[in-house]
Design a protein around this motif. Sequence first.
Motif, PDB file in Angstrom:
ATOM      1  N   LEU A 213       0.804  -1.213   0.000  1.00 20.68           N
ATOM      2  CA  LEU A 213       0.000   0.000   0.000  1.00 20.68           C
ATOM      3  C   LEU A 213       0.839   1.266   0.000  1.00 20.68           C
ATOM      4  CD1 LEU A 213      -2.831  -1.016   2.517  1.00 20.68           C
ATOM      5  CD2 LEU A 213      -2.859  -1.096   0.009  1.00 20.68           C
ATOM      6  N   LEU A 214       2.069   1.161   0.455  1.00 24.47           N
ATOM      7  CA  LEU A 214       2.951   2.330   0.483  1.00 24.47           C
ATOM      8  C   LEU A 214       4.393   1.864   0.523  1.00 24.47           C
ATOM      9  CD1 LEU A 214       3.952   2.565   3.709  1.00 24.47           C
ATOM     10  CD2 LEU A 214       1.618   3.411   3.955  1.00 24.47           C
ATOM     11  N   GLN A 215       5.304   2.823   0.422  1.00 19.80           N
ATOM     12  CA  GLN A 215       6.736   2.540   0.473  1.00 19.80           C
ATOM     13  C   GLN A 215       7.413   3.544   1.380  1.00 19.80           C
ATOM     14  OE1 GLN A 215       8.737   2.903  -3.290  1.00 19.80           O
ATOM     15  NE2 GLN A 215      10.695   2.148  -2.519  1.00 19.80           N
ATOM     16  N   ASN A 216       8.227   3.053   2.289  1.00 18.29           N
ATOM     17  CA  ASN A 216       9.019   3.927   3.139  1.00 18.29           C
ATOM     18  C   ASN A 216      10.205   4.413   2.312  1.00 18.29           C
ATOM     19  OD1 ASN A 216      10.562   5.222   5.064  1.00 18.29           O
ATOM     20  ND2 ASN A 216      10.445   3.575   6.568  1.00 18.29           N
ATOM     21  N   ILE A 340      11.962  13.882  10.183  1.00 12.74           N
ATOM     22  CA  ILE A 340      10.777  13.266   9.581  1.00 12.74           C
ATOM     23  C   ILE A 340      11.074  11.881   9.025  1.00 12.74           C
ATOM     24  CG2 ILE A 340       9.701  15.467   8.994  1.00 12.74           C
ATOM     25  CD1 ILE A 340      10.629  15.012   6.085  1.00 12.74           C
ATOM     26  N   ILE A 341      10.042  11.077   8.978  1.00 15.15           N
ATOM     27  CA  ILE A 341      10.011   9.801   8.262  1.00 15.15           C
ATOM     28  C   ILE A 341       9.023   9.990   7.128  1.00 15.15           C
ATOM     29  CG2 ILE A 341       9.446   7.343   8.437  1.00 15.15           C
ATOM     30  CD1 ILE A 341      10.081   7.607  11.467  1.00 15.15           C
ATOM     31  N   VAL A 342       9.360   9.532   5.935  1.00 18.84           N
ATOM     32  CA  VAL A 342       8.530   9.765   4.761  1.00 18.84           C
ATOM     33  C   VAL A 342       8.099   8.433   4.145  1.00 18.84           C
ATOM     34  CG1 VAL A 342       8.305  10.973   2.570  1.00 18.84           C
ATOM     35  CG2 VAL A 342       9.895  11.843   4.307  1.00 18.84           C
ATOM     36  N   ALA A 343       6.800   8.274   3.955  1.00 18.61           N
ATOM     37  CA  ALA A 343       6.255   7.094   3.279  1.00 18.61           C
ATOM     38  C   ALA A 343       5.394   7.556   2.107  1.00 18.61           C
ATOM     39  CB  ALA A 343       5.436   6.246   4.237  1.00 18.61           C
ATOM     40  N   ARG A 344       5.515   6.890   0.995  1.00 14.38           N
ATOM     41  CA  ARG A 344       4.769   7.282  -0.200  1.00 14.38           C
ATOM     42  C   ARG A 344       3.666   6.276  -0.513  1.00 14.38           C
ATOM     43  NH1 ARG A 344       8.331   9.579  -4.730  1.00 14.38           N
ATOM     44  NH2 ARG A 344       8.097  11.314  -3.246  1.00 14.38           N
ATOM     45  N   PRO A 345       2.394   6.697  -0.520  1.00 15.74           N
ATOM     46  CA  PRO A 345       1.307   5.796  -0.921  1.00 15.74           C
ATOM     47  C   PRO A 345       1.525   5.320  -2.359  1.00 15.74           C
ATOM     48  CG  PRO A 345       0.439   7.751   0.173  1.00 15.74           C
ATOM     49  CD  PRO A 345       1.900   8.010  -0.091  1.00 15.74           C
ATOM     50  N   LEU A 346       1.306   4.037  -2.587  1.00 11.54           N
ATOM     51  CA  LEU A 346       1.522   3.460  -3.908  1.00 11.54           C
ATOM     52  C   LEU A 346       0.210   3.354  -4.661  1.00 11.54           C
ATOM     53  CD1 LEU A 346       4.070   0.626  -3.042  1.00 11.54           C
ATOM     54  CD2 LEU A 346       4.542   2.929  -3.906  1.00 11.54           C
ATOM     55  N   ASP A 347       0.269   3.708  -5.903  1.00  8.97           N
ATOM     56  CA  ASP A 347      -0.908   3.628  -6.773  1.00  8.97           C
ATOM     57  C   ASP A 347      -1.000   2.201  -7.312  1.00  8.97           C
ATOM     58  OD1 ASP A 347      -2.948   3.966  -8.613  1.00  8.97           O
ATOM     59  OD2 ASP A 347      -2.276   5.965  -9.203  1.00  8.97           O
ATOM     60  N   THR A 348      -1.987   1.453  -6.858  1.00 10.61           N
ATOM     61  CA  THR A 348      -2.105   0.035  -7.212  1.00 10.61           C
ATOM     62  C   THR A 348      -3.068  -0.210  -8.357  1.00 10.61           C
ATOM     63  OG1 THR A 348      -3.814  -0.270  -5.512  1.00 10.61           O
ATOM     64  CG2 THR A 348      -1.532  -0.676  -4.864  1.00 10.61           C
ATOM     65  N   ARG A 349      -3.552   0.849  -9.000  1.00  6.46           N
ATOM     66  CA  ARG A 349      -4.450   0.652 -10.132  1.00  6.46           C
ATOM     67  C   ARG A 349      -3.704  -0.018 -11.288  1.00  6.46           C
ATOM     68  NH1 ARG A 349      -6.618   6.751 -10.656  1.00  6.46           N
ATOM     69  NH2 ARG A 349      -4.505   7.101  -9.867  1.00  6.46           N
ATOM     70  N   PRO A 350      -4.362  -0.949 -11.994  1.00 10.33           N
ATOM     71  CA  PRO A 350      -3.710  -1.608 -13.137  1.00 10.33           C
ATOM     72  C   PRO A 350      -3.235  -0.614 -14.188  1.00 10.33           C
ATOM     73  CG  PRO A 350      -5.717  -2.770 -12.535  1.00 10.33           C
ATOM     74  CD  PRO A 350      -5.703  -1.487 -11.748  1.00 10.33           C
ATOM     75  N   GLU A 351      -4.047   0.412 -14.437  1.00 14.54           N
ATOM     76  CA  GLU A 351      -3.674   1.444 -15.390  1.00 14.54           C
ATOM     77  C   GLU A 351      -3.682   2.785 -14.664  1.00 14.54           C
ATOM     78  OE1 GLU A 351      -6.214   1.345 -18.750  1.00 14.54           O
ATOM     79  OE2 GLU A 351      -5.758  -0.726 -19.267  1.00 14.54           O
ATOM     80  N   ARG A 352      -2.500   3.312 -14.438  1.00 13.12           N
ATOM     81  CA  ARG A 352      -2.400   4.558 -13.694  1.00 13.12           C
ATOM     82  C   ARG A 352      -2.341   5.741 -14.629  1.00 13.12           C
ATOM     83  NH1 ARG A 352       2.754   3.292 -10.178  1.00 13.12           N
ATOM     84  NH2 ARG A 352       3.231   2.079 -12.048  1.00 13.12           N
ATOM     85  N   PRO A 353      -3.161   6.768 -14.386  1.00 16.61           N
ATOM     86  CA  PRO A 353      -3.219   7.940 -15.271  1.00 16.61           C
ATOM     87  C   PRO A 353      -2.120   8.945 -14.979  1.00 16.61           C
ATOM     88  CG  PRO A 353      -4.802   8.186 -13.515  1.00 16.61           C
ATOM     89  CD  PRO A 353      -4.144   6.830 -13.314  1.00 16.61           C
TER      90      PRO A 353
END
Length: 359
Positions: A213-216, A340-353
Amino acid sequence: MKKSSNRPKLLPLAICGSLTVFPVFGTLGGTVPGGTTPKTLFAFIPDVAEVPIAQDTSEPRELPLIDPNAEDPVDLEPQDWVDFEPQGVESASEDLKFEQVMEGAMSKNLSRRPLSEIISLVAEQFIGTPYVAGLLDKSPNETLVISLAGFDCVLFIETVLAIARGIAVRDYTYLGFSDRVEQQRYRDGKLTDYCSRLHYFSDWIDDNSKRGLLQNITPSLGGIPLNKTLNFMTEHRQSYPQLADDGNYNCIRQVEAKLKNVPLTYIPQDKISTLYDRLQPGDIIATATDIEGLDVSHTGLVYQSQDGKMGFIHASPSGQVTVSPDLQSYVQAVEGQIGIIVARPLDTRPERPDTLPSF
């Protein structure tokens, strides 16, 4: 589609204006070792109310129009994707807020935007929402409690991410929203008991990362080790009502022991501004703390203002969801925050716009 009777209960604002996902962010009930009076985390970060907030973001921007002629394949009418079971004025108001956000997302084809932009626009819709802490722990039994009438800092993140992820995949249902909250809040995405809740935010990041769901991204940004033993909860057992139960206490001790294997890194506060060009709106920010036994004292999201500055949108303990105009200045202004600690939400859609132009 399941009926509204199966959905998590929305508690009235008088009882549950906000939720505390992690007790260390809210009121610490009971007494702490040594017989002292009950404390809140504010006792450890006393200057939090003095943090400046932006004056030009008191109202959310309108959800952007992508293309008035574009087709967004959604054939649901509002009455089909929002179940109403009012439990008082406050609950009805929360239902209305959810409906308004989703209607705006549908009408503006927001699902065709990159996830980072969806997150930013959803977050803006809650500017001004009150900060209220400690309510997730009111019940002796762990239940999935959701409120849109108020947040603590982690509840704000969880709510925004859950709504944004639903919009991204064109799931505008309340049931889908509540399922996503559960997936983010509990170990392996499943609520079983008090101990299944991800109480430490570094654990929250690690567990959600394992499930894609995300990446540190802190290590890749040049993070340095945060050498700490996480034991704040068990060291302050009397401050957590649920830890009076030996089963809960022993389980949390086991969780803390396992967290020794989770590497912790952070960006020192004086290095934050050097990374602005590598951050993006919607990145999750957790403020590393010098409080003994604790990893994080506050959370929020990267916010890029219309003039390009990198700020911080968060449920502020000083009163409400707001935007602090400069991320580094905010972190430096609060005693006890070391970076700070930074985590990036990942786009899991099959086709990302991802090729769509930014708004």
